[in-house]
Design a protein around this motif. Sequence first.
Motif, PDB file in Angstrom:
ATOM      1  N   HIS A   1       0.813  -1.145   0.076  1.00  0.00           N
ATOM      2  CA  HIS A   1       0.028  -0.042  -0.274  1.00  0.00           C
ATOM      3  C   HIS A   1       0.759   1.261  -0.004  1.00  0.00           C
ATOM      4  CE1 HIS A   1      -3.484  -2.446   0.436  1.00  0.00           C
ATOM      5  NE2 HIS A   1      -3.157  -2.846   1.651  1.00  0.00           N
ATOM      6  N   LEU A   2       2.155   1.364   0.615  1.00  0.00           N
ATOM      7  CA  LEU A   2       2.856   2.235   0.759  1.00  0.00           C
ATOM      8  C   LEU A   2       3.979   2.647  -0.216  1.00  0.00           C
ATOM      9  CD1 LEU A   2       3.090   2.593   4.823  1.00  0.00           C
ATOM     10  CD2 LEU A   2       1.551   4.009   3.319  1.00  0.00           C
ATOM     11  N   HIS A   3       4.640   1.662  -0.781  1.00  0.00           N
ATOM     12  CA  HIS A   3       5.728   1.802  -1.514  1.00  0.00           C
ATOM     13  C   HIS A   3       5.502   2.819  -2.799  1.00  0.00           C
ATOM     14  CE1 HIS A   3       3.843  -0.847  -4.610  1.00  0.00           C
ATOM     15  NE2 HIS A   3       4.562  -0.442  -5.253  1.00  0.00           N
ATOM     16  N   TYR A   4       6.184   3.695  -3.212  1.00  0.00           N
ATOM     17  CA  TYR A   4       6.248   4.441  -4.367  1.00  0.00           C
ATOM     18  C   TYR A   4       7.436   4.722  -4.954  1.00  0.00           C
ATOM     19  CZ  TYR A   4       7.870   8.259  -1.400  1.00  0.00           C
ATOM     20  OH  TYR A   4       8.739   9.301  -0.479  1.00  0.00           O
ATOM     21  N   TYR A   5       7.714   5.281  -6.207  1.00  0.00           N
ATOM     22  CA  TYR A   5       9.013   5.589  -6.570  1.00  0.00           C
ATOM     23  C   TYR A   5       8.938   7.092  -6.867  1.00  0.00           C
ATOM     24  CZ  TYR A   5       7.941   0.772  -8.532  1.00  0.00           C
ATOM     25  OH  TYR A   5       7.574  -0.205  -8.623  1.00  0.00           O
ATOM     26  N   PRO A   6      10.157   7.839  -6.052  1.00  0.00           N
ATOM     27  CA  PRO A   6      10.058   9.335  -5.911  1.00  0.00           C
ATOM     28  C   PRO A   6      10.661   9.900  -7.418  1.00  0.00           C
ATOM     29  CG  PRO A   6      11.809   7.997  -4.399  1.00  0.00           C
ATOM     30  CD  PRO A   6      11.002   7.170  -5.040  1.00  0.00           C
ATOM     31  N   ASP A   7      11.136   9.138  -8.169  1.00  0.00           N
ATOM     32  CA  ASP A   7      11.727   9.599  -9.690  1.00  0.00           C
ATOM     33  C   ASP A   7      10.564   9.405 -10.744  1.00  0.00           C
ATOM     34  OD1 ASP A   7      13.837  10.169  -8.284  1.00  0.00           O
ATOM     35  OD2 ASP A   7      15.102   8.225  -8.958  1.00  0.00           O
ATOM     36  N   LEU A   8       9.649   8.802 -10.336  1.00  0.00           N
ATOM     37  CA  LEU A   8       8.451   8.472 -11.388  1.00  0.00           C
ATOM     38  C   LEU A   8       8.289   9.574 -12.484  1.00  0.00           C
ATOM     39  CD1 LEU A   8       7.026   6.036 -12.844  1.00  0.00           C
ATOM     40  CD2 LEU A   8       5.108   6.398 -11.162  1.00  0.00           C
ATOM     41  N   GLY A   9       7.905  10.734 -11.687  1.00  0.00           N
ATOM     42  CA  GLY A   9       7.405  11.867 -12.397  1.00  0.00           C
ATOM     43  C   GLY A   9       8.470  12.179 -13.390  1.00  0.00           C
ATOM     44  N   ARG A  10       9.763  12.440 -12.974  1.00  0.00           N
ATOM     45  CA  ARG A  10      11.054  12.425 -14.037  1.00  0.00           C
ATOM     46  C   ARG A  10      10.770  11.614 -15.056  1.00  0.00           C
ATOM     47  NH1 ARG A  10      15.731  10.852 -14.315  1.00  0.00           N
ATOM     48  NH2 ARG A  10      15.584   9.767 -12.374  1.00  0.00           N
ATOM     49  N   ILE A  11      10.876  10.259 -14.826  1.00  0.00           N
ATOM     50  CA  ILE A  11      10.778   9.137 -15.819  1.00  0.00           C
ATOM     51  C   ILE A  11       9.761   9.350 -16.751  1.00  0.00           C
ATOM     52  CG2 ILE A  11      10.931   6.745 -16.170  1.00  0.00           C
ATOM     53  CD1 ILE A  11      11.916   6.505 -13.333  1.00  0.00           C
ATOM     54  N   ILE A  12       8.509   9.768 -16.359  1.00  0.00           N
ATOM     55  CA  ILE A  12       7.334   9.923 -17.306  1.00  0.00           C
ATOM     56  C   ILE A  12       7.596  11.135 -18.149  1.00  0.00           C
ATOM     57  CG2 ILE A  12       4.889  10.540 -17.603  1.00  0.00           C
ATOM     58  CD1 ILE A  12       4.451   8.871 -14.718  1.00  0.00           C
ATOM     59  N   ARG A  13       8.250  12.267 -17.517  1.00  0.00           N
ATOM     60  CA  ARG A  13       8.670  13.409 -18.468  1.00  0.00           C
ATOM     61  C   ARG A  13       9.381  12.877 -19.292  1.00  0.00           C
ATOM     62  NH1 ARG A  13       8.098  15.701 -13.611  1.00  0.00           N
ATOM     63  NH2 ARG A  13      10.427  15.926 -13.212  1.00  0.00           N
ATOM     64  N   GLU A  14      10.484  12.282 -19.118  1.00  0.00           N
ATOM     65  CA  GLU A  14      11.644  11.860 -20.167  1.00  0.00           C
ATOM     66  C   GLU A  14      11.247  10.959 -21.339  1.00  0.00           C
ATOM     67  OE1 GLU A  14      14.971  11.045 -17.709  1.00  0.00           O
ATOM     68  OE2 GLU A  14      15.143  12.931 -16.984  1.00  0.00           O
ATOM     69  N   ALA A  15      10.334  10.133 -21.081  1.00  0.00           N
ATOM     70  CA  ALA A  15      10.015   9.068 -21.667  1.00  0.00           C
ATOM     71  C   ALA A  15       8.928   9.579 -22.794  1.00  0.00           C
ATOM     72  CB  ALA A  15       9.390   7.756 -20.974  1.00  0.00           C
ATOM     73  N   ARG A  16       8.189  10.672 -22.087  1.00  0.00           N
ATOM     74  CA  ARG A  16       7.169  11.136 -23.360  1.00  0.00           C
ATOM     75  C   ARG A  16       6.140  10.191 -23.670  1.00  0.00           C
ATOM     76  NH1 ARG A  16       9.934  15.530 -26.813  1.00  0.00           N
ATOM     77  NH2 ARG A  16       7.713  16.002 -27.381  1.00  0.00           N
ATOM     78  N   PRO A  17       5.580   9.135 -23.026  1.00  0.00           N
ATOM     79  CA  PRO A  17       4.826   8.269 -23.602  1.00  0.00           C
ATOM     80  C   PRO A  17       3.294   8.684 -24.095  1.00  0.00           C
ATOM     81  CG  PRO A  17       4.775   7.966 -21.257  1.00  0.00           C
ATOM     82  CD  PRO A  17       5.736   9.376 -21.395  1.00  0.00           C
ATOM     83  N   ASP A  18       2.771   7.879 -24.653  1.00  0.00           N
ATOM     84  CA  ASP A  18       1.350   8.058 -24.828  1.00  0.00           C
ATOM     85  C   ASP A  18       0.193   7.985 -23.788  1.00  0.00           C
ATOM     86  OD1 ASP A  18       1.708   8.970 -27.885  1.00  0.00           O
ATOM     87  OD2 ASP A  18       2.172   6.805 -28.149  1.00  0.00           O
ATOM     88  N   LEU A  19       0.807   7.045 -22.963  1.00  0.00           N
ATOM     89  CA  LEU A  19      -0.047   6.329 -21.993  1.00  0.00           C
ATOM     90  C   LEU A  19       1.022   5.824 -20.829  1.00  0.00           C
ATOM     91  CD1 LEU A  19      -2.920   5.230 -21.495  1.00  0.00           C
ATOM     92  CD2 LEU A  19      -2.108   3.179 -22.598  1.00  0.00           C
ATOM     93  N   VAL A  20       0.381   5.867 -19.674  1.00  0.00           N
ATOM     94  CA  VAL A  20       1.155   5.190 -18.494  1.00  0.00           C
ATOM     95  C   VAL A  20       0.217   4.096 -17.974  1.00  0.00           C
ATOM     96  CG1 VAL A  20       2.051   5.728 -16.124  1.00  0.00           C
ATOM     97  CG2 VAL A  20       2.345   7.514 -18.040  1.00  0.00           C
ATOM     98  N   HIS A  21       0.828   3.013 -17.783  1.00  0.00           N
ATOM     99  CA  HIS A  21      -0.020   1.854 -17.113  1.00  0.00           C
ATOM    100  C   HIS A  21       0.781   1.537 -15.931  1.00  0.00           C
ATOM    101  CE1 HIS A  21      -0.481  -2.932 -18.008  1.00  0.00           C
ATOM    102  NE2 HIS A  21      -0.717  -2.694 -16.620  1.00  0.00           N
ATOM    103  N   LEU A  22      -0.065   1.995 -14.716  1.00  0.00           N
ATOM    104  CA  LEU A  22       0.324   1.406 -13.404  1.00  0.00           C
ATOM    105  C   LEU A  22      -0.172  -0.038 -12.899  1.00  0.00           C
ATOM    106  CD1 LEU A  22      -0.780   5.044 -12.367  1.00  0.00           C
ATOM    107  CD2 LEU A  22       1.540   4.270 -12.705  1.00  0.00           C
ATOM    108  N   ASP A  23       0.732  -0.743 -12.869  1.00  0.00           N
ATOM    109  CA  ASP A  23       0.309  -2.268 -12.725  1.00  0.00           C
ATOM    110  C   ASP A  23       0.193  -2.458 -11.372  1.00  0.00           C
ATOM    111  OD1 ASP A  23      -0.357  -4.715 -13.912  1.00  0.00           O
ATOM    112  OD2 ASP A  23       1.880  -5.197 -14.143  1.00  0.00           O
ATOM    113  N   GLU A  24      -0.931  -1.732 -10.699  1.00  0.00           N
ATOM    114  CA  GLU A  24      -0.954  -1.804  -9.123  1.00  0.00           C
ATOM    115  C   GLU A  24      -2.562  -1.421  -8.879  1.00  0.00           C
ATOM    116  OE1 GLU A  24       0.926  -2.293  -6.766  1.00  0.00           O
ATOM    117  OE2 GLU A  24       2.853  -2.365  -7.832  1.00  0.00           O
ATOM    118  N   GLU A  25      -2.883  -1.885  -7.805  1.00  0.00           N
ATOM    119  CA  GLU A  25      -4.132  -1.603  -7.089  1.00  0.00           C
ATOM    120  C   GLU A  25      -4.545  -0.274  -7.225  1.00  0.00           C
ATOM    121  OE1 GLU A  25      -6.598  -3.739  -6.825  1.00  0.00           O
ATOM    122  OE2 GLU A  25      -5.548  -5.676  -6.986  1.00  0.00           O
TER     123      GLU A  25
END
Length: 369
Positions: free
Chosen positions: A69-93
Motif C-alpha cells: 500500500h505504501l511503496h512508491y517511486y520518487p523519480d517516477l514523475g521525471r521518468i514519465i516526463r523524459e519518456a514522453r509516452p502516450d499512456l502510463v500503465h500502473l500495474d498496481e491496485e
Amino acid sequence: SMKVVIVSKALLVASYRQKLTELSRLGVEVTAVVPNRWKEGGREQQLEPGPNGAYRTVVADVRFTGHFHLHYYPDLGRIIREARPDLVHLDEEPYNLATLLGTRASCRAGIPSLFFTWQNLNRRYPMPVRVIEQYVYAHAAHALAGNEDARCVLRQKGFESAITVVPQFGVDPDVYHPQAHEHDHFSVGFLNRLVEPKGPMIALEALVSLPPDVRMCIAGDGPLRRRVESTVRARCLEDRVDLRVRIPSAEMPDLLRSLSVVILPSLTTDRWKEQFGRILIEAMACGVPVIGSDSGEIPNVIGDAGLIVPEGDAGALAGAIQTIRMDSALRMELSKRGRERVLRNFTHAQVARQTRQAYAETLSSAQGL
C-alpha cells in the motif's frame, strides 16, 4: 505505434517480461519501470536476469519496499516526463500510494493513465486509503481488471471509465507444453502457498479417502507447513506425500508433466477469494487435467477444461480425483481442452493482444475528449 510506460514490481520476474516482448511485436514501444529491490515474505527479490527484448527497462529507486500500500517511486514523475509516452500503465491496485502518485504525475504531464486490479471483494477501506482510491477512480482513463468480479467491484465503487477484463500475465506455451510422461503412480499435485485459503488441509483430507496407490506432491512454503507435516505423520501418509519447498519457475513445467492431475481447492474467506489461480493455466498448458473449487474466479479460468467441486468439500474433491483416475478417455479429453483453452485465452501473446486493445481504446477516447 504507441509509447507506453508500464510501472510494475511484478516485472522483476523474467518470465512475466515475455508480455512486453509480445507487446513490442504488436507495435507498442514499452518502457518498463521496476523497483531496484522488493521484499516479500522475507525474501529479497531483485530483477531476474533474462532476455531483454525490444523494450527498455528502468530500474528505479523505491521507497517502503515490501509495503504493497505504501511503496512508491520518487523519480517516477521525471521518468514519465523524459519518456514522453502516450499512456502510463500502473500495474498496481487503485488504493496503493504508487498508483495515486503515478496517476497524479501522468495528469500533470497531460498523459492518460490506467491501473490494474485483482480485488474481487467489495471492501470499504479506512481513511486515507479511501481518498487514494477515489482520486485514482476520478483521474484514471481506463482500468484493467484481472477477473469478472473485480470489474463489478469497480462499478459498485463508482469507477465510471472503461474497464477491460484481462489477466495480468499469461503463460509461454513453448515452455509450458505437453510431453508424454511415464507415470508410475497416479499423482495429484497441490502446488501453492501453504495458507488456509488455498486449501492444503482439504487436499490431505481428500487423499486419506483415496486408494493407497494415489500419491500427492505438495510444493510450497507458508505458515501451514508445520501443520501439513504433522498431519502427514498423524495420518501415516509419509509414503504417499512428496513434500517439497516452493518450486522455482524454471522447474515447474517438468514437475507439472510428472503429475496426473493438479488441484486448487481454494476456500473463500471474508477477506479473500481466489482471484485467478495461475497454477491452473500452467497445468492446462502442459496438458495436465485440473480440478478446482468454485471459489472466486476458478470456474471462469477452468471453463469446460476441468472439473469444479464445491469449496471445502474434501469428499467431492476425492470423488473428482477418482473420476479422472478411472476414466482415461476423460483424462485425454480434459488434457486436450485445457491446452486449447490456454492457447485461446491465456498465453502471453493473447494477454498482450487484449492489453494493447485496452491501450488503443484508452487513447482513442482520450483524443475524443
